[in-house]
Scaffold this active site. Structure first.
Site, PDB file in Angstrom:
ATOM      1  N   ARG A 183      -9.076  -1.793   9.242  1.00  0.00           N
ATOM      2  CA  ARG A 183      -9.431  -0.493   8.109  1.00  0.00           C
ATOM      3  C   ARG A 183      -8.612   0.433   8.724  1.00  0.00           C
ATOM      4  O   ARG A 183      -8.701   1.596   8.365  1.00  0.00           O
ATOM      5  CB  ARG A 183     -10.940  -0.156   8.244  1.00  0.00           C
ATOM      6  CG  ARG A 183     -11.870  -1.380   7.520  1.00  0.00           C
ATOM      7  CD  ARG A 183     -12.951  -0.604   7.066  1.00  0.00           C
ATOM      8  NE  ARG A 183     -13.757  -1.766   6.546  1.00  0.00           N
ATOM      9  CZ  ARG A 183     -14.837  -2.555   7.185  1.00  0.00           C
ATOM     10  NH1 ARG A 183     -15.034  -2.141   8.404  1.00  0.00           N
ATOM     11  NH2 ARG A 183     -15.319  -3.378   6.630  1.00  0.00           N
TER      12      ARG A 183
ATOM     13  N   LYS B 260      12.793  15.231   0.640  1.00  0.00           N
ATOM     14  CA  LYS B 260      11.483  14.338   0.605  1.00  0.00           C
ATOM     15  C   LYS B 260      10.404  14.917   0.933  1.00  0.00           C
ATOM     16  O   LYS B 260       9.162  15.009   0.520  1.00  0.00           O
ATOM     17  CB  LYS B 260      12.090  13.000   1.146  1.00  0.00           C
ATOM     18  CG  LYS B 260      10.745  12.153   0.776  1.00  0.00           C
ATOM     19  CD  LYS B 260      10.965  10.683   0.599  1.00  0.00           C
ATOM     20  CE  LYS B 260       9.705   9.905   0.059  1.00  0.00           C
ATOM     21  NZ  LYS B 260       9.711   8.665  -0.156  1.00  0.00           N
TER      22      LYS B 260
ATOM     23  N   ASN C 125      10.412   9.522  -8.234  1.00  0.00           N
ATOM     24  CA  ASN C 125      10.814   8.458  -8.875  1.00  0.00           C
ATOM     25  C   ASN C 125      12.006   8.615  -9.858  1.00  0.00           C
ATOM     26  O   ASN C 125      12.041   7.492 -10.954  1.00  0.00           O
ATOM     27  CB  ASN C 125       9.388   7.882  -9.694  1.00  0.00           C
ATOM     28  CG  ASN C 125       8.616   7.364  -8.804  1.00  0.00           C
ATOM     29  OD1 ASN C 125       8.714   6.631  -7.956  1.00  0.00           O
ATOM     30  ND2 ASN C 125       7.353   7.741  -8.972  1.00  0.00           N
TER      31      ASN C 125
ATOM     32  N   GLU D 119      19.923   6.627  -3.483  1.00  0.00           N
ATOM     33  CA  GLU D 119      18.639   7.581  -3.249  1.00  0.00           C
ATOM     34  C   GLU D 119      19.010   8.864  -2.811  1.00  0.00           C
ATOM     35  O   GLU D 119      18.275   9.883  -3.178  1.00  0.00           O
ATOM     36  CB  GLU D 119      17.566   6.865  -2.265  1.00  0.00           C
ATOM     37  CG  GLU D 119      16.829   5.518  -2.707  1.00  0.00           C
ATOM     38  CD  GLU D 119      15.758   5.808  -3.770  1.00  0.00           C
ATOM     39  OE1 GLU D 119      15.520   6.441  -4.397  1.00  0.00           O
ATOM     40  OE2 GLU D 119      15.175   4.569  -3.687  1.00  0.00           O
TER      41      GLU D 119
ATOM     42  N   HIS E 291      12.736   0.006 -11.744  1.00  0.00           N
ATOM     43  CA  HIS E 291      11.942  -1.273 -11.269  1.00  0.00           C
ATOM     44  C   HIS E 291      11.822  -2.228 -12.353  1.00  0.00           C
ATOM     45  O   HIS E 291      11.583  -3.458 -12.065  1.00  0.00           O
ATOM     46  CB  HIS E 291      10.437  -0.626 -11.160  1.00  0.00           C
ATOM     47  CG  HIS E 291      10.265   0.237  -9.705  1.00  0.00           C
ATOM     48  ND1 HIS E 291       9.317   1.036  -9.703  1.00  0.00           N
ATOM     49  CD2 HIS E 291      10.911   0.271  -8.733  1.00  0.00           C
ATOM     50  CE1 HIS E 291       9.008   1.632  -8.374  1.00  0.00           C
ATOM     51  NE2 HIS E 291      10.182   1.288  -7.933  1.00  0.00           N
TER      52      HIS E 291
ATOM     53  N   ARG F 128       5.211  14.797  -6.870  1.00  0.00           N
ATOM     54  CA  ARG F 128       5.721  13.714  -6.144  1.00  0.00           C
ATOM     55  C   ARG F 128       6.404  12.588  -7.136  1.00  0.00           C
ATOM     56  O   ARG F 128       7.332  12.067  -6.755  1.00  0.00           O
ATOM     57  CB  ARG F 128       4.836  12.929  -5.172  1.00  0.00           C
ATOM     58  CG  ARG F 128       5.444  11.791  -4.341  1.00  0.00           C
ATOM     59  CD  ARG F 128       4.732  11.370  -3.324  1.00  0.00           C
ATOM     60  NE  ARG F 128       5.428  10.314  -2.481  1.00  0.00           N
ATOM     61  CZ  ARG F 128       5.060   9.890  -1.583  1.00  0.00           C
ATOM     62  NH1 ARG F 128       3.972  10.133  -0.717  1.00  0.00           N
ATOM     63  NH2 ARG F 128       5.914   9.035  -0.820  1.00  0.00           N
TER      64      ARG F 128
ATOM     65  N   HIS G 252      17.410  -2.843  -4.682  1.00  0.00           N
ATOM     66  CA  HIS G 252      16.596  -1.668  -5.272  1.00  0.00           C
ATOM     67  C   HIS G 252      17.326  -0.444  -5.422  1.00  0.00           C
ATOM     68  O   HIS G 252      17.179   0.242  -6.637  1.00  0.00           O
ATOM     69  CB  HIS G 252      15.487  -1.147  -4.105  1.00  0.00           C
ATOM     70  CG  HIS G 252      14.504   0.002  -4.634  1.00  0.00           C
ATOM     71  ND1 HIS G 252      13.771   0.101  -5.599  1.00  0.00           N
ATOM     72  CD2 HIS G 252      14.698   1.023  -3.916  1.00  0.00           C
ATOM     73  CE1 HIS G 252      13.389   0.944  -5.795  1.00  0.00           C
ATOM     74  NE2 HIS G 252      13.848   1.881  -4.687  1.00  0.00           N
TER      75      HIS G 252
ATOM     76  N   HIS H 248      13.371   5.408 -11.256  1.00  0.00           N
ATOM     77  CA  HIS H 248      12.731   4.270 -10.694  1.00  0.00           C
ATOM     78  C   HIS H 248      12.073   3.498 -11.725  1.00  0.00           C
ATOM     79  O   HIS H 248      11.748   2.453 -11.817  1.00  0.00           O
ATOM     80  CB  HIS H 248      11.789   4.695  -9.895  1.00  0.00           C
ATOM     81  CG  HIS H 248      12.511   4.805  -8.187  1.00  0.00           C
ATOM     82  ND1 HIS H 248      13.466   5.900  -8.042  1.00  0.00           N
ATOM     83  CD2 HIS H 248      12.291   4.473  -7.075  1.00  0.00           C
ATOM     84  CE1 HIS H 248      13.689   5.998  -6.768  1.00  0.00           C
ATOM     85  NE2 HIS H 248      12.979   5.082  -6.254  1.00  0.00           N
TER      86      HIS H 248
ATOM     87  N   GLU I 171       0.669  11.797  -4.895  1.00  0.00           N
ATOM     88  CA  GLU I 171       1.529  11.674  -6.416  1.00  0.00           C
ATOM     89  C   GLU I 171       0.589  11.963  -7.480  1.00  0.00           C
ATOM     90  O   GLU I 171       0.495  11.094  -8.532  1.00  0.00           O
ATOM     91  CB  GLU I 171       2.159  10.106  -6.603  1.00  0.00           C
ATOM     92  CG  GLU I 171       3.116  10.441  -7.593  1.00  0.00           C
ATOM     93  CD  GLU I 171       3.987   9.143  -7.772  1.00  0.00           C
ATOM     94  OE1 GLU I 171       4.789   8.980  -6.563  1.00  0.00           O
ATOM     95  OE2 GLU I 171       4.219   8.405  -8.787  1.00  0.00           O
TER      96      GLU I 171
ATOM     97  N   LYS J 294       4.222   5.792   1.341  1.00  0.00           N
ATOM     98  CA  LYS J 294       4.084   4.676   0.172  1.00  0.00           C
ATOM     99  C   LYS J 294       4.221   3.370   1.059  1.00  0.00           C
ATOM    100  O   LYS J 294       5.370   3.129   1.592  1.00  0.00           O
ATOM    101  CB  LYS J 294       4.995   4.832  -0.892  1.00  0.00           C
ATOM    102  CG  LYS J 294       4.625   6.062  -1.922  1.00  0.00           C
ATOM    103  CD  LYS J 294       5.458   5.803  -2.926  1.00  0.00           C
ATOM    104  CE  LYS J 294       4.787   6.891  -3.943  1.00  0.00           C
ATOM    105  NZ  LYS J 294       5.753   7.120  -5.217  1.00  0.00           N
TER     106      LYS J 294
HETATM  107  N1  GLY Z   1      10.092   6.791  -3.247  1.00  0.00           N
HETATM  108  C1  GLY Z   1       9.450   7.628  -3.827  1.00  0.00           C
HETATM  109  C2  GLY Z   1       8.181   8.289  -3.105  1.00  0.00           C
HETATM  110  O1  GLY Z   1       8.151   8.176  -1.773  1.00  0.00           O
HETATM  111  O2  GLY Z   1       7.325   8.953  -3.687  1.00  0.00           O
END
Ligand code: GLY
Length: 365
Positions: free
Chosen positions: A122, A228, A246, A186, A253, A242, A266, A249, A238, A144
């Site tokens: 956990r 960031k 993206n 990025e 994606h 946040r 990516h 993305h 998010e 993330k």
């Molecule tokens: N790569 C996008 C984020 O970390 O929110």
């Protein structure tokens, strides 16, 4: 202690942590000793990175009882099955709740190791040591973690912050050009989201970055991490702002999933996705023609794709984008741009404009 190392702080109250940026940091035992509270450390890495850096890291971890697990490299291996290998090693080594999981590698390793740290007993201590440009400027920062599902990228995961991020820029010396460019995507993204001044700096310094000029690289990594960290500090999980991170993305994606994981890197998919977001913003009248041209020119100079794969059609995109994590009440939300350095998350756009962009952009080239 550690005051000789350049660092950026991610401010998250009692879970705040430093991002160390410098040369030769993977060998710095003092960083590990500062951020690893108990005796057991599992290094999670992959078969590409292990021959290059694992010995060096294990030597610096000599004070600890350590073990390592070497996963197969590549996005196609970011699966629940491969992820389970981490638990097999933790159990075999009889590691306890005070152990630390250290991710040594790119974004795939970091995401899988972090998710394992979130789940093992956990939650155990976690340290990120990203070795690709993309993971240094994006995926290692902000917590993330997760794995892919065959039907959707990063669909299974958790927010789980590391104790620190160790960015050793020497590890970029061995990074192949294609992977290096993927990281530049990025970096360009940050300039477009909310740092127009950085976008201009990138226009003036892209050749230095492509030459891997140390000073330019440290500047770009530092600024990306700062950009960031400031967004993550405002919205860790998010709920709003946040999602700006993206940019590119949602399309990206879809490209990665639609083409089969690992086919497009990516960062390559994000680069094409940024151009698609720019094109839609232009068609909506939000972004000027000249601004969209500047985005495409910079992405081209970074040796990245600016259009989606020809074999992916509008229906492929819409179907894959329909399961994006930003979808709300059945509506696709996109990160679009009002100018260079001013991105917004919105579902307030004409769906016909999206359809015609997906039908038309990059098709006639
Ligand atoms: N790569 C996008 C984020 O970390 O929110």
């Amino acid at each position: 202690m550690l005051s000789d190392i350049h660092s950026v702080q991610v401010e998250l109250g009692d879970r705040s942590y430093p991002i160390y940026i410098g040369s030769g940091l993977l060998s710095r035992g003092d960083i590990y000793r500062e951020h690893i509270p108990a005796n057991q450390v599992l290094v999670v890495t992959n078969d590409m990175v292990a021959p290059l850096y694992l010995d060096q890291v294990l030597k610096a971890l000599a004070k600890f009882r350590h073990a390592s697990v070497i996963l197969p490299d590549g996005e196609q291996n970011k699966t629940l099955g491969v992820w389970n290998l981490i638990f097999d090693t933790l159990m075999k080594e009889r590691f306890n709740r005070q152990c630390t999981i250290l991710a040594l590698g790119g974004g795939v390793v970091g995401d899988m190791a972090g998710f394992a740290a979130a789940c093992y007993q956990r939650g155990v201590n976690f340290v990120q040591a990203p070795t690709t440009l993309l993971s240094q400027v994006d995926s290692s920062v902000g917590g993330k973690t997760g794995v892919n599902h065959p039907a959707g990228k990063n669909m299974i995961g958790a927010f789980y912050q590391p104790r620190c991020v160790i960015i050793d820029i020497q590890s970029l010396d061995t990074l192949e050009d294609r992977q290096y460019s993927a990281g530049l995507a990025e970096i360009i993204k940050y300039g477009l989201i909310n740092d127009g001044e950085f976008f201009c700096w990138l226009e003036g310094n892209m050749e230095r970055l492509l030459d891997r000029d140390r000073e330019a690289l440290v500047y770009a990594i530092d600024r990306s991490c700062r950009d960031k960290a400031s967004v993550v500090a405002l919205d860790e999980t998010e709920q709003g702002k946040r999602a700006l991170l993206n940019l590119g993305h949602t399309f990206g994606h879809a490209i990665e999933t639609g083409m089969g994981y690992g086919e497009w890197l990516h960062g390559e998919a994000v680069a094409a996705g940024i151009c698609m977001a720019g094109e839609l913003s232009r068609r909506l009248g939000w972004l000027g023609e000249a601004e969209q041209k500047r985005i495409i020119a910079l992405i081209q100079r970074a040796c990245l794709p600016t259009t989606p794969p020809r074999q992916m059609r509008r229906t492929d995109f819409l179907s894959l984008m329909g399961i994006d994590k930003k979808v709300q009440n059945g509506r696709i939300r996109l990160v679009l741009m009002r100018s260079l350095g001013d991105a917004v998350v919105t579902d307030d756009f004409d769906p016909q404009a999206l359809n015609s962009m997906l039908d038309g952009y990059g098709r006639a080239l």
